[in-house]
Motif scaffolding. Structure first.
Motif: not given
Length: 955
Positions: A550-561, A571-576, A659-667
């Motif tokens: 769910h977390l990956i799906q929610q913010f996948q657009q912000q990770f770009g291509g 970086l996560l917006e606090t509201a998000d 502040l909050y941020w997500l770190t995701i692998s390229d796969d």
């Protein structure tokens, strides 16, 4: 009787007072006889009854070329061995010499097999004698020595070692070392040697049998236990001195130079600015008008700031009967204060002061856990060795601080025997009265100086305030306090690591896993409880995996291509973030419930299991303890995620903004979430300083300029309420140093061109200046790129090149650098400060580029955004002052004493081409000569600079 037992009996019989030990060292062309490596030098020293009785040494003609690296290391040339005897000619002599002895070598697993292989090569049978390793013996019997290289041990024991890597001298030094080691072993208590022998450790060759012989010797001697030792529950421990307050006399602080000199030791170097610092601090805290005002003192290198603040505070604490907490940057600086400053201070004072170093509980040995571990089988050779070292160390240490052992890379065994904190102690604990941590905290009430590091201060400020009624506070190396405040508040949760840990636990409870816990503990009610926990773990795994998705799906657009790196941060917006938590509140609640069930059931299960220990085998207990530890870690990790979810999102109650941020692998399969305090504003003042008297802040490099607000922001101080003094350095920079700035460097954004420029320039500098050289970089990537090209162009025997991230740990790099006359050390990050290389140990400092932080770091982006929102310029309010301080710290590595001299070369033209470069230059000492030119012009002038100095470093 088995052959093995006959072997042991013969060995014990052989190792008596009349045993002859053949201490051998060899120099070789390589490491493998089968691949053609040969002995080029053989040295042997015979030891009997604690004395050297004979020596033999010879060069050996290897009938092959000696590699250049070996020639450089040993000093043995092809010409030297050309007329030496062949190994065939001396093999009989060596065989006769070593027969019926015990073979000893410093790294016996190399020397002994190599000698035997050479003997077999020329037709002799291998030596069937015992062999022992002096490295391992040293590690065990000298457990607190920082390094076990032969040369380092010789320095530690004051053994003359004139020609390292020469077989005759190395063998002689090893023989003297062996005599010392045997003396140390025979001074150990019987109970310690009995515990050591009982471990049946797997040590190199026959080394473990030495302690069996030692136990027999000590039993025959039957010496009484020394007064400084006592035995508790089967362990020999060092007694500690009881502290008490007995001196109520009031002493007069020596304000004048005359009165200070009366107290200073003979030949102590008078430093006017150090005396100013002492008087400034004493007056500050003994004058009612200023006692509640924070004080900042910038004391340049050479001021002697440690003594500059401890001496006045010694009188202050004696006058007002209040402790002083000193917080410094690193464990190393804590040790220096304790081992160097405090003893010197006591020589100067008319009364005595006591100091204690306090660290996190896991730095200390838990005696109960250690004693329990001794009765458990241990397969790891590393852990076996550590056990033996700890047994000897317990006869020496009064602190129980595991850092005294200088163990590298946090061996897993230590995590099983380190302390869990005072809360874990019980009065029924067999070692309750002996517990190191409990004793330490008892001593603190009688201690004038409590020495901690910054992280410990931030985490335990309230304890000090409550226990010692707002003691005084000195923050040394104060420029780092904000960084520690931020890092101690950082929380990270890794979904993939947690899922892997969960699946490992599930497998442990699998009934079909013959090595798992479920096959061992099948009886009711244990078997049923474990299967219930396995069901809960399955459900936890399923729901946590869903939450990750769910977390990956929610913010996948912000990770770009497409990813250009293996991981990407957003970086996560606090509201998000809050919106996501709200949407998944039900799922999170279910996970909380499952973890709570697992924790509650584990507690009950553990109590029942350990109450019936007579039912279980040792192996059963080990499996259960492993499961218990793993599940406890899982619960703790989930609590970390709960902390992230509950972290305040608004600045309130001094908590600061997060502040909050997500770190995701390229796969897109591996995701982490992190929370971090965004700023120390309101945090340090309310969560730390409020528990103390008005603090004193000091350091060699605090200000980027007189007008800069940066330090005050970093320390969470109101500039108008702080007293500030900047002491001047009394170094003669006009004669001791010179700054060179290149104006022909390429654009730093063109990595390939800049790396090529760095390599060419460094090669030219190193060719011109044959002096110890430190090169400071901004990244390990650049170091790696430059290192590979430098080592391809420079022979290691001509210049030893050391690189952070490539050549070993920081401590190892500095040690090797100091041992050489003209080495090159390349470092980043921590190498910009905190290393002390005085006099000839460092003479050329090269700064590859100005030390600006990467603007791509998440923390940097957030700090920029905050400053912009406040109407401030991020570059001038953050980036520039931070880089300026780091540059000042880097340059500070060069001139450490009045006898030092050297050159600084900056290979970043921005220092002269950009307007802010002048701002940076103005922060450097006014008397420091500066030359701006092309690299060829700079190189020529640098050669003249060193030629003008009389002290020469031999190449």
């Amino acid at each position: 009787m088995t052959p093995q037992s006959k072997f042991v009996m013969n060995l014990v019989k052989r190792m008596d007072a009349n045993t002859i030990y053949a201490v051998v060292d060899i120099e070789t062309t390589g490491t493998n006889v089968a691949e053609g490596s040969r002995i080029i030098q053989f040295g042997c020293v015979l030891v009997q009854n604690g004395a050297i009785i004979n020596q033999f040494a010879t060069d050996v003609n290897p009938q092959t070329t000696i590699p250049e690296g070996i020639q450089a290391l040993t000093g043995i040339s092809n010409a030297q061995v050309k007329k030496a005897p062949l190994f065939d000619d001396i093999a009989g002599t060596i065989y006769s010499l070593l027969a019926d002895t015990v073979f000893v070598a410093h790294n016996v697993n190399f020397d002994f097999p190599f000698v035997n292989a050479e003997l077999e090569r020329v037709g002799y049978p291998p030596l069937s004698i015992q062999a022992i390793d002096s490295v391992t013996l040293s590690q065990i019997l000298l457990p607190t020595v920082p390094s076990y290289r032969l040369h380092d041990l010789s320095q530690y024991l004051n053994i003359t070692h004139e020609h390292p890597h020469s077989a005759d001298d190395d063998a002689l030094v090893t023989a003297k070392l062996l005599i010392v080691l045997f003396e140390r072993m025979q001074q150990l208590p019987i109970v310690t040697l009995q515990q050591m022998v009982a471990q049946d450790a797997e040590l190199p060759q026959s080394t473990a049998e030495v302690f069996k012989w030692g136990l027999q010797v000590v039993k025959k001697q039957r010496q009484p236990l020394p007064d400084y030792l006592y035995v508790s529950n089967g362990l020999a421990l060092r007694k500690t001195t009881q502290l008490a307050v007995t001196d109520d006399h009031q002493y007069t602080y020596p304000r004048t130079k005359k009165n200070k000199l009366k107290r200073f030791p003979k030949h102590f170097e008078w430093r006017a600015d150090q005396a100013k610092m002492m008087n400034l601090i004493y007056k500050q805290y003994t004058t009612p008008e200023s006692a509640e005002q924070p004080l900042i003192v910038e004391a340049p290198t050479g001021t002697g700031k440690s003594l500059g603040y401890t001496l006045p505070f010694a009188y202050i604490t004696q006058r007002y009967d209040r402790q002083v907490v000193i917080a410094t940057d690193t464990v190393l600086l804590q040790t220096q204060l304790m081992d160097q400053t405090i003893p010197l201070l006591n020589r100067m004072l008319p009364f005595s002061v006591h100091a204690e170093v306090v660290k996190g509980s896991r730095h200390y040995l838990d005696l109960t856990r250690f004693k329990t571990s001794l009765d458990e089988p241990e397969r790891s050779k590393q852990s076996q060795l550590i056990r033996l070292r700890l047994l000897v160390w317990l006869t020496q240490t009064t602190t129980g601080d595991l850092d005294e052992l200088h163990l590298r890379n946090d061996p897993p065994y230590l995590s099983a025997v380190c302390h869990r904190g005072l809360d874990s102690l019980s009065t029924s604990d067999p070692f309750y009265e002996d517990d190191f941590l409990r004793r330490l905290y008892q001593r603190l009430k009688y201690t004038q100086f409590i020495i901690v590091n910054h992280a410990f201060l931030i985490q335990h400020a309230a304890y000090f305030g409550d226990t010692f009624q707002r003691p005084y506070l000195v923050v040394d190396e104060a420029q780092h306090l904000a960084d520690y405040a931020l890092s101690t508040q950082r929380q990270k949760f890794d979904f993939q690591v947690t899922l892997n840990a969960t699946r490992h636990l599930i497998e442990q409870l699998n009934p079909d896993n013959q090595f798992g816990l479920a096959t061992v503990v099948q009886e009711a009610p244990f078997g049923e409880q474990l299967q219930t926990m396995r069901t809960w773990l399955f459900e936890f795994d399923r729901q946590l995996d869903a939450l990750s998705g769910h977390l990956i799906q929610q913010f996948q657009q912000q990770f770009g291509g497409k990813f250009t790196t293996p991981y990407k941060e957003i970086l996560l917006e606090t509201a998000d973030w809050q919106s996501f938590l709200t949407q998944r509140a039900g799922l999170l609640e279910q996970l909380d419930i499952l973890v709570d069930k697992l924790a509650t059931t584990l507690t009950a299960l553990s109590q029942d299991f350990y109450a019936q220990t007579d039912r279980w085998l040792k192996s059963d207990e080990e499996r259960f303890m492993g499961f218990e530890t793993s599940l406890t870690k899982l619960v703790t990790v989930w609590q970390t995620f709960s902390t992230i979810r509950q972290t305040p999102t608004q600045e309130s109650n001094g908590a600061g903004a997060y502040l909050y941020w997500l770190t995701i692998s390229d796969d897109r399969t591996h995701i982490m979430v992190t929370s971090n305090l965004m700023t120390v504003q309101g945090f340090l003042s309310q969560q730390v300083y409020s528990h103390f008297q008005a603090p004193t802040f000091t350091g060699a490099t605090l200000f980027s300029s007189n007008r800069s607000q940066y330090l005050y922001d970093q320390l969470d101080l109101n500039r108008d309420e702080v007293k500030m003094r900047r002491l001047k350095s009394d170094f003669n920079f006009d004669t001791q140093a010179k700054l060179y700035i290149s104006n022909d460097a390429p654009d730093i954004h063109d990595d390939d061109a800049y790396h090529e420029y760095l390599v060419k320039t460094l090669l030219k500098l190193l060719e011109t200046v044959n002096r110890p050289t430190l090169v400071l970089f901004n990244s390990l990537e650049t170091i790696s790129a430059v290192y590979s090209k430098l080592t391809a162009a420079i022979r290691q025997q001509d210049r030893l090149i050391l690189a952070q991230g490539i050549s070993g740990s920081k401590e190892k790099l500095i040690k090797r650098f100091m041992d050489e006359d003209n080495a090159v050390l390349m470092g980043a990050a921590s190498f910009w400060e905190g290393i002390d290389l005085p006099q000839e140990q460092l003479q050329l400092l090269v700064i590859a580029r100005l030390p600006f932080d990467s603007p791509e770091r998440v923390e940097t982006k957030v700090q920029f955004a905050r400053l912009k929102a406040a109407g401030k310029n991020p570059f001038y309010n953050l980036s520039l002052p931070k880089a300026t301080l780091r540059l000042r710290q880097g340059i500070g590595r060069l001139i450490r004493t009045r006898q030092d001299y050297g050159a600084v070369v900056v290979l970043d033209s921005r220092l002269v081409t950009r307007h802010y470069g002048q701002t940076i230059l103005k922060t450097l000492p006014e008397s420091l000569p500066v030359m701006t030119a092309t690299v060829p012009q700079l190189t020529a002038d640098i050669a003249k600079f060193f030629k003008n100095h009389q002290t020469k470093v031999q190449p």
